[in-house]
Design a protein around this motif. Structure first.
Motif, PDB file in Angstrom:
ATOM      1  N   ALA A  48     -23.699  18.422  73.000  1.00 47.81           N
ATOM      2  CA  ALA A  48     -23.312  19.804  73.537  1.00 47.81           C
ATOM      3  C   ALA A  48     -21.933  20.262  72.675  1.00 47.81           C
ATOM      4  CB  ALA A  48     -22.924  19.409  74.899  1.00 47.81           C
ATOM      5  N   LYS A  49     -21.860  21.584  72.517  1.00 46.83           N
ATOM      6  CA  LYS A  49     -20.795  22.188  71.642  1.00 46.83           C
ATOM      7  C   LYS A  49     -19.915  22.504  72.707  1.00 46.83           C
ATOM      8  CE  LYS A  49     -24.075  23.975  68.034  1.00 46.83           C
ATOM      9  NZ  LYS A  49     -24.445  25.103  66.995  1.00 46.83           N
ATOM     10  N   THR A  50     -18.821  22.160  72.123  1.00 46.19           N
ATOM     11  CA  THR A  50     -17.591  22.749  72.857  1.00 46.19           C
ATOM     12  C   THR A  50     -16.795  23.707  72.161  1.00 46.19           C
ATOM     13  OG1 THR A  50     -16.096  21.086  71.817  1.00 46.19           O
ATOM     14  CG2 THR A  50     -17.329  20.213  73.877  1.00 46.19           C
ATOM     15  N   SER A  51     -16.232  24.634  72.919  1.00 45.60           N
ATOM     16  CA  SER A  51     -15.349  25.722  72.447  1.00 45.60           C
ATOM     17  C   SER A  51     -14.070  25.228  72.076  1.00 45.60           C
ATOM     18  CB  SER A  51     -15.191  26.996  73.320  1.00 45.60           C
ATOM     19  OG  SER A  51     -16.381  27.487  73.703  1.00 45.60           O
ATOM     20  N   PRO A  52     -13.485  25.775  70.739  1.00 44.84           N
ATOM     21  CA  PRO A  52     -12.133  25.500  70.282  1.00 44.84           C
ATOM     22  C   PRO A  52     -11.187  25.899  71.370  1.00 44.84           C
ATOM     23  CG  PRO A  52     -13.371  26.891  68.604  1.00 44.84           C
ATOM     24  CD  PRO A  52     -14.050  26.991  69.833  1.00 44.84           C
ATOM     25  N   THR A  53     -10.143  24.841  71.398  1.00 42.37           N
ATOM     26  CA  THR A  53      -9.056  25.002  72.454  1.00 42.37           C
ATOM     27  C   THR A  53      -7.994  25.534  71.807  1.00 42.37           C
ATOM     28  OG1 THR A  53      -9.685  22.480  73.506  1.00 42.37           O
ATOM     29  CG2 THR A  53      -7.535  23.742  73.919  1.00 42.37           C
ATOM     30  N   VAL A  54      -7.435  26.809  72.565  1.00 41.93           N
ATOM     31  CA  VAL A  54      -6.207  27.239  71.941  1.00 41.93           C
ATOM     32  C   VAL A  54      -5.263  27.648  73.137  1.00 41.93           C
ATOM     33  CG1 VAL A  54      -7.604  28.774  70.260  1.00 41.93           C
ATOM     34  CG2 VAL A  54      -7.536  29.638  72.407  1.00 41.93           C
ATOM     35  N   ALA A  55      -4.173  27.656  72.908  1.00 44.28           N
ATOM     36  CA  ALA A  55      -3.058  27.863  73.847  1.00 44.28           C
ATOM     37  C   ALA A  55      -3.346  29.136  74.481  1.00 44.28           C
ATOM     38  CB  ALA A  55      -1.925  27.926  73.123  1.00 44.28           C
ATOM     39  N   ALA A  56      -3.002  29.107  75.665  1.00 43.40           N
ATOM     40  CA  ALA A  56      -3.007  30.241  76.585  1.00 43.40           C
ATOM     41  C   ALA A  56      -1.948  31.429  76.134  1.00 43.40           C
ATOM     42  CB  ALA A  56      -2.663  30.170  78.157  1.00 43.40           C
ATOM     43  N   ALA A  57      -2.026  32.826  76.332  1.00 41.95           N
ATOM     44  CA  ALA A  57      -1.181  33.652  75.995  1.00 41.95           C
ATOM     45  C   ALA A  57       0.199  33.586  76.872  1.00 41.95           C
ATOM     46  CB  ALA A  57      -1.641  35.087  75.965  1.00 41.95           C
ATOM     47  N   ARG A  58       1.160  33.447  76.174  1.00 43.41           N
ATOM     48  CA  ARG A  58       2.609  33.338  76.746  1.00 43.41           C
ATOM     49  C   ARG A  58       2.790  34.432  78.023  1.00 43.41           C
ATOM     50  NH1 ARG A  58       8.256  33.361  73.576  1.00 43.41           N
ATOM     51  NH2 ARG A  58       6.988  31.951  72.385  1.00 43.41           N
ATOM     52  N   PHE A  59       2.539  35.673  77.470  1.00 48.88           N
ATOM     53  CA  PHE A  59       2.862  36.788  78.162  1.00 48.88           C
ATOM     54  C   PHE A  59       1.548  37.461  78.926  1.00 48.88           C
ATOM     55  CE2 PHE A  59       6.623  36.927  75.501  1.00 48.88           C
ATOM     56  CZ  PHE A  59       7.680  36.336  76.450  1.00 48.88           C
ATOM     57  N   ALA A  60       1.325  37.476  79.959  1.00 51.48           N
ATOM     58  CA  ALA A  60       0.200  38.049  80.787  1.00 51.48           C
ATOM     59  C   ALA A  60       0.272  39.563  80.961  1.00 51.48           C
ATOM     60  CB  ALA A  60      -0.038  37.260  82.275  1.00 51.48           C
ATOM     61  N   LYS A  61       1.487  39.990  80.839  1.00 49.30           N
ATOM     62  CA  LYS A  61       1.479  41.548  81.189  1.00 49.30           C
ATOM     63  C   LYS A  61       2.679  42.166  80.274  1.00 49.30           C
ATOM     64  CE  LYS A  61       4.363  40.884  85.524  1.00 49.30           C
ATOM     65  NZ  LYS A  61       4.285  41.034  86.910  1.00 49.30           N
ATOM     66  N   LEU A  62       2.693  43.464  80.294  1.00 46.71           N
ATOM     67  CA  LEU A  62       3.622  44.232  79.547  1.00 46.71           C
ATOM     68  C   LEU A  62       4.764  44.631  80.683  1.00 46.71           C
ATOM     69  CD1 LEU A  62       1.643  46.029  77.153  1.00 46.71           C
ATOM     70  CD2 LEU A  62       3.193  44.221  76.641  1.00 46.71           C
ATOM     71  N   SER A  63       6.004  44.954  80.232  1.00 43.55           N
ATOM     72  CA  SER A  63       6.984  45.666  81.118  1.00 43.55           C
ATOM     73  C   SER A  63       6.629  47.022  81.106  1.00 43.55           C
ATOM     74  CB  SER A  63       8.302  45.292  80.550  1.00 43.55           C
ATOM     75  OG  SER A  63       8.591  45.590  79.204  1.00 43.55           O
ATOM     76  N   ASP A  64       7.376  47.850  81.822  1.00 41.94           N
ATOM     77  CA  ASP A  64       7.261  49.429  81.743  1.00 41.94           C
ATOM     78  C   ASP A  64       7.997  49.896  80.698  1.00 41.94           C
ATOM     79  OD1 ASP A  64       7.350  51.961  82.304  1.00 41.94           O
ATOM     80  OD2 ASP A  64       7.666  52.133  84.471  1.00 41.94           O
ATOM     81  N   PRO A  65       7.504  50.500  79.657  1.00 47.01           N
ATOM     82  CA  PRO A  65       8.217  50.803  78.544  1.00 47.01           C
ATOM     83  C   PRO A  65       9.439  51.914  78.784  1.00 47.01           C
ATOM     84  CG  PRO A  65       6.179  51.975  78.353  1.00 47.01           C
ATOM     85  CD  PRO A  65       5.934  50.717  79.593  1.00 47.01           C
ATOM     86  N   CYS A  66       9.149  52.763  80.050  1.00 47.01           N
ATOM     87  CA  CYS A  66      10.148  53.802  80.220  1.00 47.01           C
ATOM     88  C   CYS A  66      11.335  53.048  80.892  1.00 47.01           C
ATOM     89  CB  CYS A  66       9.491  54.827  81.211  1.00 47.01           C
ATOM     90  SG  CYS A  66       8.328  55.948  80.206  1.00 47.01           S
ATOM     91  N   LYS A  67      11.054  51.799  81.269  1.00 50.61           N
ATOM     92  CA  LYS A  67      12.231  51.084  82.057  1.00 50.61           C
ATOM     93  C   LYS A  67      12.712  50.085  81.191  1.00 50.61           C
ATOM     94  CE  LYS A  67      10.728  52.369  86.678  1.00 50.61           C
ATOM     95  NZ  LYS A  67      10.201  51.617  88.070  1.00 50.61           N
ATOM     96  N   SER A  68      12.354  49.638  79.952  1.00 54.90           N
ATOM     97  CA  SER A  68      12.470  48.715  79.162  1.00 54.90           C
ATOM     98  C   SER A  68      13.919  48.788  78.504  1.00 54.90           C
ATOM     99  CB  SER A  68      11.339  48.603  78.055  1.00 54.90           C
ATOM    100  OG  SER A  68      11.493  49.667  77.116  1.00 54.90           O
ATOM    101  N   ILE A  69      14.571  50.074  78.303  1.00 54.26           N
ATOM    102  CA  ILE A  69      15.706  50.414  77.802  1.00 54.26           C
ATOM    103  C   ILE A  69      16.679  50.908  78.953  1.00 54.26           C
ATOM    104  CG2 ILE A  69      17.017  51.495  75.999  1.00 54.26           C
ATOM    105  CD1 ILE A  69      14.279  51.752  74.433  1.00 54.26           C
ATOM    106  N   SER A  70      17.753  50.384  79.018  1.00 50.90           N
ATOM    107  CA  SER A  70      18.759  51.011  80.080  1.00 50.90           C
ATOM    108  C   SER A  70      19.027  52.495  79.922  1.00 50.90           C
ATOM    109  CB  SER A  70      19.908  50.147  79.988  1.00 50.90           C
ATOM    110  OG  SER A  70      20.769  50.428  78.952  1.00 50.90           O
ATOM    111  N   ALA A  71      19.242  52.987  81.115  1.00 46.56           N
ATOM    112  CA  ALA A  71      19.668  54.221  81.343  1.00 46.56           C
ATOM    113  C   ALA A  71      20.838  54.744  80.345  1.00 46.56           C
ATOM    114  CB  ALA A  71      19.782  54.991  82.760  1.00 46.56           C
ATOM    115  N   LYS A  72      21.944  53.726  80.535  1.00 43.88           N
ATOM    116  CA  LYS A  72      23.221  53.810  79.759  1.00 43.88           C
ATOM    117  C   LYS A  72      22.862  53.852  78.250  1.00 43.88           C
ATOM    118  CE  LYS A  72      27.571  51.360  79.089  1.00 43.88           C
ATOM    119  NZ  LYS A  72      28.408  50.287  79.376  1.00 43.88           N
ATOM    120  N   THR A  73      22.005  53.212  77.774  1.00 45.16           N
ATOM    121  CA  THR A  73      21.701  53.005  76.346  1.00 45.16           C
ATOM    122  C   THR A  73      21.133  54.359  75.805  1.00 45.16           C
ATOM    123  OG1 THR A  73      21.504  50.707  76.175  1.00 45.16           O
ATOM    124  CG2 THR A  73      20.454  51.968  74.566  1.00 45.16           C
ATOM    125  N   ILE A  74      20.196  54.908  76.748  1.00 43.98           N
ATOM    126  CA  ILE A  74      19.214  56.052  76.495  1.00 43.98           C
ATOM    127  C   ILE A  74      20.342  57.287  76.316  1.00 43.98           C
ATOM    128  CG2 ILE A  74      17.702  57.967  77.609  1.00 43.98           C
ATOM    129  CD1 ILE A  74      16.410  55.292  76.233  1.00 43.98           C
TER     130      ILE A  74
END
Length: 239
Positions: A48-74
């Protein structure tokens, strides 16, 4: 005649027992062939063939880019911001591709005006078990591609690259000049990687009506500060 008697005796003995016993006890050639077939079938079955084992992705989702930088910095980097909340980029795959931008014109009348534009984009990569490639490795590969893309911007002059220290696990700063709408624009782009996510931030500007264009060093300083916030927002979004 005496030599054939034992053979005749064996034939009669086999004929006297049930059919199943005749097959088992008197048909040695058939039994031998059955064993050979069984062994051949077993040998032909692939492991029986087995699929290669790879590490799971660290981040499952992205942040909201429009909120990723503070209003003060903008507010600091983009004076007189037209849309303070930012303008989200269109995407059909918000789980893996998101962006946002801000722009503003600080009009000082006869003293001229200063225009600024800031945008940030996020690209997330999943692990591919079927290919044996982790999300982090895919991000590393595309991090290099994003740097090459920034350096190859059409019309870019005096392109310079340097490390963007402290921005993600890997960061590169790309500075260049570009003539648009008859004006000299100064650009500062930061490409960085954090885990399986690539973050690209571009900050540019120019002076109108006789005002000087912004200094490259000043734009780069602002771009690095904003990029650090954007990168940090990815980890926060995945807590």
């Amino acid at each position: 005649m005496h030599r054939s008697a034992p053979r005749l005796t064996r034939i009669l003995a086999c004929a006297a027992v049930p059919v199943m016993l005749v097959v088992a006890g008197c048909s040695s050639d058939s039994d031998s062939g059955s064993k050979k077939d069984s062994g051949s079938s077993s040998a032909a079955s692939p492991d029986a063939k087995t699929s290669p084992t790879v590490a799971a992705a660290r981040f499952a989702k992205l942040s909201d880019p429009c909120k990723s930088i503070s209003a003060k910095t903008i507010a600091k980097l983009v004076p007189q911001t037209k849309v303070k909340a930012g303008t989200a980029g269109k995407s059909t795959d918000v789980a893996n591709r998101r962006s946002c931008s801000w722009n503003g014109l600080d009009d000082n009348g006869v003293k001229g005006s200063q225009y600024r534009w800031l945008d940030v984009s996020f690209l997330r990569y999943d692990s591919e078990s079927s290919l044996g490639v982790s999300g982090e490795q895919r991000a590393k590969d595309n991090y290099a591609k994003e740097i090459a893309k920034a350096k190859a911007t059409e019309g870019a002059k005096s392109v310079r690259t340097s490390p963007a220290t402290g921005v993600g696990e890997a960061g590169t700063a790309i500075a260049y000049n570009l003539v648009k709408t008859g004006e000299d624009f100064t650009y500062a782009t930061i490409v960085s990687r954090t885990g399986n996510v690539v973050v690209t931030l571009t900050y540019n500007g120019t002076g109108y009506a006789g005002a000087k264009s912004p200094a490259s060093a000043d734009l780069m300083k602002g771009a690095v500060a904003a990029a650090k916030e954007a990168v940090a927002s990815v980890a926060v979004a995945n807590k």
